[in-house]
Design a protein around this motif. Structure first.
Motif, PDB file in Angstrom:
ATOM      1  N   ASN A  23      24.445  -3.579 -22.366  1.00  0.00           N
ATOM      2  CA  ASN A  23      24.914  -3.897 -20.925  1.00  0.00           C
ATOM      3  C   ASN A  23      24.039  -2.765 -20.047  1.00  0.00           C
ATOM      4  O   ASN A  23      25.026  -2.562 -19.558  1.00  0.00           O
ATOM      5  N   ILE A  24      23.610  -1.528 -21.010  1.00  0.00           N
ATOM      6  CA  ILE A  24      23.518  -0.274 -20.126  1.00  0.00           C
ATOM      7  C   ILE A  24      22.096  -0.080 -19.459  1.00  0.00           C
ATOM      8  O   ILE A  24      20.985  -1.406 -19.511  1.00  0.00           O
ATOM      9  N   SER A  25      22.256  -0.210 -17.993  1.00  0.00           N
ATOM     10  CA  SER A  25      21.412  -0.407 -17.288  1.00  0.00           C
ATOM     11  C   SER A  25      19.526  -0.071 -17.998  1.00  0.00           C
ATOM     12  O   SER A  25      19.767   0.728 -17.700  1.00  0.00           O
ATOM     13  N   ALA A  26      18.901  -0.383 -16.701  1.00  0.00           N
ATOM     14  CA  ALA A  26      17.329   0.252 -17.080  1.00  0.00           C
ATOM     15  C   ALA A  26      17.445   1.233 -16.716  1.00  0.00           C
ATOM     16  O   ALA A  26      16.878   2.064 -16.589  1.00  0.00           O
ATOM     17  N   GLU A  27      17.830   1.711 -14.921  1.00  0.00           N
ATOM     18  CA  GLU A  27      18.213   3.082 -15.024  1.00  0.00           C
ATOM     19  C   GLU A  27      18.313   3.969 -15.232  1.00  0.00           C
ATOM     20  O   GLU A  27      18.271   4.869 -15.337  1.00  0.00           O
ATOM     21  N   ARG A  28      19.397   3.673 -16.407  1.00  0.00           N
ATOM     22  CA  ARG A  28      20.520   4.172 -16.962  1.00  0.00           C
ATOM     23  C   ARG A  28      19.581   5.033 -18.258  1.00  0.00           C
ATOM     24  O   ARG A  28      19.396   6.183 -18.947  1.00  0.00           O
ATOM     25  N   LYS A  29      19.047   3.727 -18.842  1.00  0.00           N
ATOM     26  CA  LYS A  29      17.940   4.497 -19.995  1.00  0.00           C
ATOM     27  C   LYS A  29      17.302   4.874 -19.517  1.00  0.00           C
ATOM     28  O   LYS A  29      16.627   6.100 -20.585  1.00  0.00           O
ATOM     29  N   LYS A  30      16.471   4.828 -18.273  1.00  0.00           N
ATOM     30  CA  LYS A  30      15.140   6.105 -17.740  1.00  0.00           C
ATOM     31  C   LYS A  30      16.063   7.636 -18.075  1.00  0.00           C
ATOM     32  O   LYS A  30      15.510   8.043 -18.332  1.00  0.00           O
ATOM     33  N   THR A  31      17.519   7.853 -18.406  1.00  0.00           N
ATOM     34  CA  THR A  31      18.289   9.551 -17.860  1.00  0.00           C
ATOM     35  C   THR A  31      17.938   9.133 -18.915  1.00  0.00           C
ATOM     36  O   THR A  31      18.097  10.508 -19.852  1.00  0.00           O
ATOM     37  N   LEU A  32      18.610   8.164 -20.345  1.00  0.00           N
ATOM     38  CA  LEU A  32      18.573   8.659 -21.462  1.00  0.00           C
ATOM     39  C   LEU A  32      17.470   8.962 -22.669  1.00  0.00           C
ATOM     40  O   LEU A  32      17.233   9.554 -23.250  1.00  0.00           O
ATOM     41  N   GLN A  33      16.314   8.423 -22.004  1.00  0.00           N
ATOM     42  CA  GLN A  33      14.633   8.782 -22.326  1.00  0.00           C
ATOM     43  C   GLN A  33      14.101  10.198 -23.131  1.00  0.00           C
ATOM     44  O   GLN A  33      13.413   9.885 -23.747  1.00  0.00           O
ATOM     45  N   PRO A  34      14.060  11.077 -22.199  1.00  0.00           N
ATOM     46  CA  PRO A  34      14.153  12.321 -22.320  1.00  0.00           C
ATOM     47  C   PRO A  34      14.674  12.797 -24.275  1.00  0.00           C
ATOM     48  O   PRO A  34      13.885  13.532 -24.929  1.00  0.00           O
ATOM     49  N   LEU A  35      16.334  12.603 -23.351  1.00  0.00           N
ATOM     50  CA  LEU A  35      16.667  13.058 -25.407  1.00  0.00           C
ATOM     51  C   LEU A  35      16.288  12.350 -26.354  1.00  0.00           C
ATOM     52  O   LEU A  35      16.247  12.954 -27.341  1.00  0.00           O
ATOM     53  N   ILE A  36      16.265  10.998 -26.110  1.00  0.00           N
ATOM     54  CA  ILE A  36      14.769   9.996 -27.553  1.00  0.00           C
ATOM     55  C   ILE A  36      13.911  10.314 -27.732  1.00  0.00           C
ATOM     56  O   ILE A  36      14.023  11.056 -28.984  1.00  0.00           O
ATOM     57  N   ASP A  37      13.191  10.867 -26.620  1.00  0.00           N
ATOM     58  CA  ASP A  37      11.850  11.212 -26.756  1.00  0.00           C
ATOM     59  C   ASP A  37      12.230  12.752 -27.906  1.00  0.00           C
ATOM     60  O   ASP A  37      11.087  12.874 -28.668  1.00  0.00           O
ATOM     61  N   LEU A  38      13.218  13.963 -27.522  1.00  0.00           N
ATOM     62  CA  LEU A  38      12.955  15.341 -28.315  1.00  0.00           C
ATOM     63  C   LEU A  38      13.918  14.655 -29.461  1.00  0.00           C
ATOM     64  O   LEU A  38      13.204  15.182 -30.368  1.00  0.00           O
ATOM     65  N   ILE A  39      13.985  13.777 -29.650  1.00  0.00           N
ATOM     66  CA  ILE A  39      15.108  13.845 -30.975  1.00  0.00           C
ATOM     67  C   ILE A  39      14.346  12.888 -32.006  1.00  0.00           C
ATOM     68  O   ILE A  39      13.937  13.291 -33.740  1.00  0.00           O
ATOM     69  N   GLN A  40      13.468  12.225 -31.502  1.00  0.00           N
ATOM     70  CA  GLN A  40      12.097  11.244 -32.351  1.00  0.00           C
ATOM     71  C   GLN A  40      10.998  12.312 -32.747  1.00  0.00           C
ATOM     72  O   GLN A  40      10.823  12.222 -34.021  1.00  0.00           O
ATOM     73  N   ASP A  41      11.004  12.930 -32.063  1.00  0.00           N
ATOM     74  CA  ASP A  41       9.706  13.987 -31.739  1.00  0.00           C
ATOM     75  C   ASP A  41      10.556  15.060 -33.536  1.00  0.00           C
ATOM     76  O   ASP A  41       9.576  15.661 -34.593  1.00  0.00           O
ATOM     77  N   LYS A  42      11.883  15.627 -33.005  1.00  0.00           N
ATOM     78  CA  LYS A  42      11.913  16.321 -34.057  1.00  0.00           C
ATOM     79  C   LYS A  42      12.408  16.370 -36.016  1.00  0.00           C
ATOM     80  O   LYS A  42      12.015  15.777 -36.847  1.00  0.00           O
TER      81      LYS A  42
END
Length: 210
Positions: A23-42
């Protein structure tokens, strides 16, 4: 080498199974993506992940975010995740936060009964509890460097453009349940905000490829 599976407290585990990340909107997922990228990289580089959730008073949203982030890291078995919280000033963790978390399955122990109480917030059978109390993000209880500053309220995000020691700054803001303090809707709105934060952190950690 096998890794141990952390056993969350039963009611928390049940609540997590009922979350609706779709139910998380596509727009909100864009807001969350930078944290996903950071955790994935580490995670890919086997580095420690220090997340400091920052709000103005470190009294509501930052605590809920810290507790749920540590819980979701354990649920998805993402290693070397250390979650913190802080404010641009210290006040006290609002009592409704501990009550909300307790209602949702966390075991809460009040370690001190001062104007700024200290709480042990247990989410798993054999893991160290999250220690919750209001503090500045610069407090020595928090990391001094090599952490990500996650801004959970727009006031702190706008009013604190520089976070000393942060290697990255990620704004993920939430509406403040404080607006419903001392109203008939208080318990309901705090529970709603906690579930929103839990759902979004579930989504973030579910995207991590181990």
């Amino acid at each position: 080498m096998t890794t141990k599976q952390i056993t969350l407290l039963p009611k928390i585990n049940e609540l997590i199974q009922e979350l609706k990340p779709d139910n998380i909107s596509a727009e909100r997922k864009k807001t969350l993506q930078p944290l996903i990228d950071l955790i994935q990289d580490k995670t890919a580089n086997h580095q420690e992940i220090r997340l400091n959730f920052i709000c103005t008073h470190n009294s509501r949203r930052s605590h809920l975010s810290q507790v749920w982030a540590q819980t979701m890291a354990s649920f998805f078995n993402i290693k070397n995740v250390f979650c913190y919280s802080g404010g641009t000033e210290a006040t006290a963790m609002f009592p409704m936060v501990s009550e909300t978390l307790q209602n949702q399955g966390f075991q809460i122990q009040k370690l001190s009964d001062t104007s700024n109480p200290i709480y042990a917030i247990k989410y798993a059978e054999n893991e160290h509890p999250v220690i919750g109390f209001s503090k500045s993000f610069e407090n020595s209880f928090n990391p001094a460097s090599h952490f990500t500053a996650i801004m959970t309220c727009s006031q702190a995000d706008g009013g604190c453009p520089f976070i000393a020691g942060a290697e990255k700054r990620v704004p993920i803001t939430f509406e403040d349940p404080k607006a419903f303090d001392n109203t008939p809707q208080q318990a309901e709105k705090y529970a709603e905000r906690s579930i929103q934060i839990a759902t979004e952190l579930f989504y973030i950690f579910s995207q991590i490829n181990k």
